[in-house]
Write an enzyme that holds these catalytic residues in place. Sequence first.
Site, PDB file in Angstrom:
ATOM      1  CE  LYS A  10       2.278  -3.007  -4.357  1.00  7.08           C
ATOM      2  NZ  LYS A  10       2.050  -2.487  -2.988  1.00  7.08           N
ATOM      3  N   GLY A  11       0.312   1.186  -7.498  1.00 10.40           N
ATOM      4  CA  GLY A  11      -0.677   1.465  -8.546  1.00 10.40           C
ATOM      5  C   GLY A  11      -0.395   2.782  -9.223  1.00 10.40           C
ATOM      6  CE  LYS A  12       2.092   9.644  -8.250  1.00  7.94           C
ATOM      7  NZ  LYS A  12       2.119  10.953  -7.660  1.00  7.94           N
TER       8      LYS A  12
ATOM      9  CB  THR B 182      -8.160  -5.502  -0.802  1.00  8.69           C
ATOM     10  OG1 THR B 182      -7.251  -5.222  -1.861  1.00  8.69           O
ATOM     11  CG2 THR B 182      -8.758  -6.882  -1.011  1.00  8.69           C
TER      12      THR B 182
ATOM     13  N   GLY C  72      -4.583  -4.331  -3.721  1.00  9.02           N
ATOM     14  CA  GLY C  72      -5.524  -3.270  -4.064  1.00  9.02           C
ATOM     15  C   GLY C  72      -4.691  -2.095  -4.525  1.00  9.02           C
ATOM     16  CG  HIS C  73      -1.983  -2.459  -6.989  1.00  7.93           C
ATOM     17  ND1 HIS C  73      -1.184  -3.194  -7.808  1.00  7.93           N
ATOM     18  CD2 HIS C  73      -1.710  -2.877  -5.725  1.00  7.93           C
ATOM     19  CE1 HIS C  73      -0.460  -4.023  -7.067  1.00  7.93           C
ATOM     20  NE2 HIS C  73      -0.769  -3.858  -5.800  1.00  7.93           N
TER      21      HIS C  73
ATOM     22  CG  ASP D 107      -1.875  -1.163   1.220  1.00 16.66           C
ATOM     23  OD1 ASP D 107      -2.234  -1.628   0.126  1.00 16.66           O
ATOM     24  OD2 ASP D 107      -2.245  -1.625   2.314  1.00 16.66           O
TER      25      ASP D 107
ATOM     26  CD  GLN E 281       0.398  -9.095  -2.160  1.00 22.28           C
ATOM     27  OE1 GLN E 281       1.046  -9.842  -2.865  1.00 22.28           O
ATOM     28  NE2 GLN E 281      -0.830  -8.747  -2.475  1.00 22.28           N
TER      29      GLN E 281
ATOM     30  CB  VAL F 116       4.293  16.118  -4.018  1.00 17.76           C
ATOM     31  CG1 VAL F 116       5.785  16.190  -3.752  1.00 17.76           C
ATOM     32  CG2 VAL F 116       3.989  16.460  -5.478  1.00 17.76           C
TER      33      VAL F 116
ATOM     34  CG  ASN G 160      -3.141 -10.842  -2.058  1.00 20.48           C
ATOM     35  OD1 ASN G 160      -3.095 -10.655  -3.261  1.00 20.48           O
ATOM     36  ND2 ASN G 160      -2.153 -11.421  -1.392  1.00 20.48           N
TER      37      ASN G 160
HETATM   38  P1  GDP Z   1      -0.521   0.091  -3.650  1.00 26.01           P
HETATM   39  O1  GDP Z   1      -1.182  -1.118  -3.101  1.00 26.01           O
HETATM   40  O2  GDP Z   1       0.944   0.104  -3.394  1.00 26.01           O
HETATM   41  O3  GDP Z   1      -0.840   0.327  -5.102  1.00 26.01           O
HETATM   42  O4  GDP Z   1      -1.119   1.339  -2.850  1.00 26.01           O
HETATM   43  P2  GDP Z   1      -2.671   1.592  -2.528  1.00 26.01           P
HETATM   44  O5  GDP Z   1      -3.356   2.007  -3.761  1.00 26.01           O
HETATM   45  O6  GDP Z   1      -3.218   0.453  -1.766  1.00 26.01           O
HETATM   46  O7  GDP Z   1      -2.539   2.774  -1.491  1.00 26.01           O
HETATM   47  C1  GDP Z   1      -1.849   3.956  -1.794  1.00 26.01           C
HETATM   48  C2  GDP Z   1      -2.811   5.142  -1.643  1.00 26.01           C
HETATM   49  O8  GDP Z   1      -2.070   6.334  -1.590  1.00 26.01           O
HETATM   50  C3  GDP Z   1      -3.766   5.292  -2.802  1.00 26.01           C
HETATM   51  O9  GDP Z   1      -4.976   5.812  -2.312  1.00 26.01           O
HETATM   52  C4  GDP Z   1      -3.071   6.319  -3.703  1.00 26.01           C
HETATM   53  O10 GDP Z   1      -3.984   7.061  -4.498  1.00 26.01           O
HETATM   54  C5  GDP Z   1      -2.416   7.201  -2.678  1.00 26.01           C
HETATM   55  N1  GDP Z   1      -1.149   7.838  -3.048  1.00 26.01           N
HETATM   56  C6  GDP Z   1      -0.137   7.357  -3.812  1.00 26.01           C
HETATM   57  N2  GDP Z   1       0.911   8.214  -3.799  1.00 26.01           N
HETATM   58  C7  GDP Z   1       0.548   9.248  -3.011  1.00 26.01           C
HETATM   59  C8  GDP Z   1       1.207  10.445  -2.576  1.00 26.01           C
HETATM   60  O11 GDP Z   1       2.356  10.706  -2.881  1.00 26.01           O
HETATM   61  N3  GDP Z   1       0.495  11.283  -1.762  1.00 26.01           N
HETATM   62  C9  GDP Z   1      -0.775  11.015  -1.366  1.00 26.01           C
HETATM   63  N4  GDP Z   1      -1.386  11.888  -0.576  1.00 26.01           N
HETATM   64  N5  GDP Z   1      -1.419   9.898  -1.749  1.00 26.01           N
HETATM   65  C10 GDP Z   1      -0.756   9.029  -2.545  1.00 26.01           C
HETATM   66  P1  IMO Z   2      -0.983  -4.329  -2.120  1.00 24.44           P
HETATM   67  O1  IMO Z   2      -0.501  -4.964  -3.397  1.00 24.44           O
HETATM   68  C1  IMO Z   2      -1.109  -4.578   2.234  1.00 24.44           C
HETATM   69  C2  IMO Z   2      -1.488  -8.586   3.986  1.00 24.44           C
HETATM   70  C3  IMO Z   2      -2.801  -8.899   4.696  1.00 24.44           C
HETATM   71  C4  IMO Z   2      -2.308  -9.873   5.747  1.00 24.44           C
HETATM   72  C5  IMO Z   2      -1.216 -10.652   5.012  1.00 24.44           C
HETATM   73  C6  IMO Z   2      -1.684 -11.990   4.460  1.00 24.44           C
HETATM   74  O2  IMO Z   2      -2.227  -3.569  -2.248  1.00 24.44           O
HETATM   75  O3  IMO Z   2       0.129  -3.564  -1.472  1.00 24.44           O
HETATM   76  P2  IMO Z   2      -3.205 -12.637   2.359  1.00 24.44           P
HETATM   77  O4  IMO Z   2      -4.624 -12.299   2.053  1.00 24.44           O
HETATM   78  O5  IMO Z   2      -2.236 -12.203   1.334  1.00 24.44           O
HETATM   79  O6  IMO Z   2      -3.024 -14.080   2.726  1.00 24.44           O
HETATM   80  O7  IMO Z   2      -2.887 -11.810   3.720  1.00 24.44           O
HETATM   81  O8  IMO Z   2      -0.793  -9.823   3.949  1.00 24.44           O
HETATM   82  N1  IMO Z   2      -1.633  -8.106   2.592  1.00 24.44           N
HETATM   83  C7  IMO Z   2      -1.479  -6.837   2.215  1.00 24.44           C
HETATM   84  N2  IMO Z   2      -1.238  -5.727   2.944  1.00 24.44           N
HETATM   85  N3  IMO Z   2      -1.184  -4.499   0.895  1.00 24.44           N
HETATM   86  C8  IMO Z   2      -1.400  -5.603   0.150  1.00 24.44           C
HETATM   87  O9  IMO Z   2      -1.363  -5.590  -1.193  1.00 24.44           O
HETATM   88  C9  IMO Z   2      -1.603  -6.839   0.813  1.00 24.44           C
HETATM   89  N4  IMO Z   2      -1.859  -8.096   0.400  1.00 24.44           N
HETATM   90  C10 IMO Z   2      -1.863  -8.856   1.491  1.00 24.44           C
HETATM   91  O10 IMO Z   2      -3.369  -7.748   5.249  1.00 24.44           O
HETATM   92  O11 IMO Z   2      -1.697  -9.188   6.803  1.00 24.44           O
HETATM   93 MG    MG Z   3      -2.803  -1.629  -1.876  1.00 20.81          MG
END
Ligand code: GDP
Ligand code: IMO
Ligand code: MG
Length: 512
Positions: free
Chosen positions: A37-39, A374, A61-62, A34, A265, A500, A59
């Site tokens: 990575k998605g960005k 997610t 969520g990007h 989290d 992850q 940023v 699992n």
């Molecule tokens: P991922 O799993 O690595 O793709 O990350 P997630 O999407 O789960 O969570 C990252 C969150 O931070 C998302 O809501 C993005 O839109 C947001 N985000 C990414 N980069 C930045 C940043 O530099 N600043 C802020 N404020 N939000 C960001």
């Molecule tokens: P992204 O790609 C954050 C965590 C779960 C749990 C552990 C095992 O969005 O960064 P699982 O369902 O994989 O067996 O759960 O891993 N987990 C994540 N935490 N970001 C994720 O993915 C995750 N995918 C799994 O919360 O602690």
């Molecule tokens: Mg995520």
Amino acid sequence: MESIQSKKTNLFKQVNKLLGGKKTIAVICNQWGDTGKGKFVDFFGAWADIIARGTGGANAGHTIRLGNKEHIFHLIPSGILYDAKGKINIIGSGVAFDPAVVEHEISLLKVAKCSFKNLRISKDAHLVLPQHLLMDRVKENKAGSGKIGTTGRGIGPVYEDHYARIGLTVNDLLNPKDFEKKLLKNLQDKIVLLGQYDKQVIKQIMQHEHLGSGRFYDEKNIFNIKKIVKEYARYGKLFKNNIIDTDTFLRKALGKKKILLEGAQGNLLSIDHGTYPFVTASDCTIAGLSKGVGLRENDVEMTLGIIKAPYMTRVGGGAFPTEFGGTQSAEWCGTSGVTRKTEKEKFGNLSLDQSDEFKLGVAVRMAGFEYGATTGRPRRTGWLDLPFLRYSIQFSSKDVIFTKIDVMDSCKEIKICVAYEYTGPKYNVGNLVLNKGTRLNMAIPEKEVLKYCKPIYKTFPGWLTSIRNLRNIEELPQKLKNIISFIEKEVGVKTRIISVGPDRDETIIIAK
Ligand code: GDP
Ligand code: IMO
Ligand code: MG
């Protein structure tokens, strides 16, 4: 005023300068996921010809934010928004493939009028089936305080079956007769095992929409084989034109096309190198990612590892030494029903100026929108941890992207954990003996060690100004630059990008 077009050209030039003619790059996470990575996969999607996922499953969520529109992908690669430009998005062989999730994501793309015609799915990816979701959920349900806090997407059980050599693959969707035979074999031991779980709990889980809303449930045998076979044969027809040998496809494209690998992850959740047993079931490092798309690690010419800073997050169970409010926060975030809405109702609008650590954690979570993409669960928050970063970097590279810094724009005091003091009893870790008072500069990802690791902090003054409109490294406030230089020096990394804000263009590239 600079036009949008010239801004874009300028950004493109900077990306090309940063990548210096490289053809295969990857974006991964140096923490517990989290981190954005998605960005960044979407960001580099403009550069790439092919974008591929190789690890994890639904699992993940990007999130991609474009203006006031948000797209969240769990299985479809985050480069899909470039599909209409002819870019190929691949769900690789190392991914746990849940056809129901992909069907749903495709329907969302249709609603958003986005194209997905170049989506390719590996014939060798292992399938997520109703029994995997069920096993994941019954186990977690029974685990009590020892639960991992999984996302309930069946990930652990899918990889278990892979290694037990009883898994089903995407290719089986194309051959319903073989699918049925393999399904029956796969279920043999599981039916016996499920006998020890509460029947009512099983029935309730099987009614969940992720498991077909009860369609696959059979009162006597738990699984309605006929219905599962029928539904998965339908998926076979649905995805027939998308299923190919993606490993061979990517190997052939190597050196010719621009390839972008999308991590899922983060290193600290890796089954091989993470904070075991509180990890996911695939290897989230660059080694696991390249293998999961059929490439070798050294085929990847640049790995960009993301660092969320100066705070970080974790979802689910497991140690988090720098967590704001420690166990109070862990317990609160593990309580079901806690959401952004309920936190807002309970705490109101909290500033980042909190002397109470637990409340600071809530404030940071709200400011950073740190709720699972997610599961919607609140993400645990804490200060940046350099011992863990030093550890994680060993499995990625020196090239890093900093994200979410802007969240702390109004924080008066920034703390960074520079080392731990071990406070527990004598403990052996291989040939290393830990005694009370031992200083650790590098994290040891072991439960028995981490529970006694007391962070040693260095405090910095906050920069107290908004950085969201800044697009040049020179413009960043000096106090922030000092913090970044400190991290670079302490960990031995080189900053390539500073994010940023969540939007594509809220990005500073350092192409020196
Ligand atoms: P991922 O799993 O690595 O793709 O990350 P997630 O999407 O789960 O969570 C990252 C969150 O931070 C998302 O809501 C993005 O839109 C947001 N985000 C990414 N980069 C930045 C940043 O530099 N600043 C802020 N404020 N939000 C960001
Ligand atoms: P992204 O790609 C954050 C965590 C779960 C749990 C552990 C095992 O969005 O960064 P699982 O369902 O994989 O067996 O759960 O891993 N987990 C994540 N935490 N970001 C994720 O993915 C995750 N995918 C799994 O919360 O602690
Ligand atoms: Mg995520």
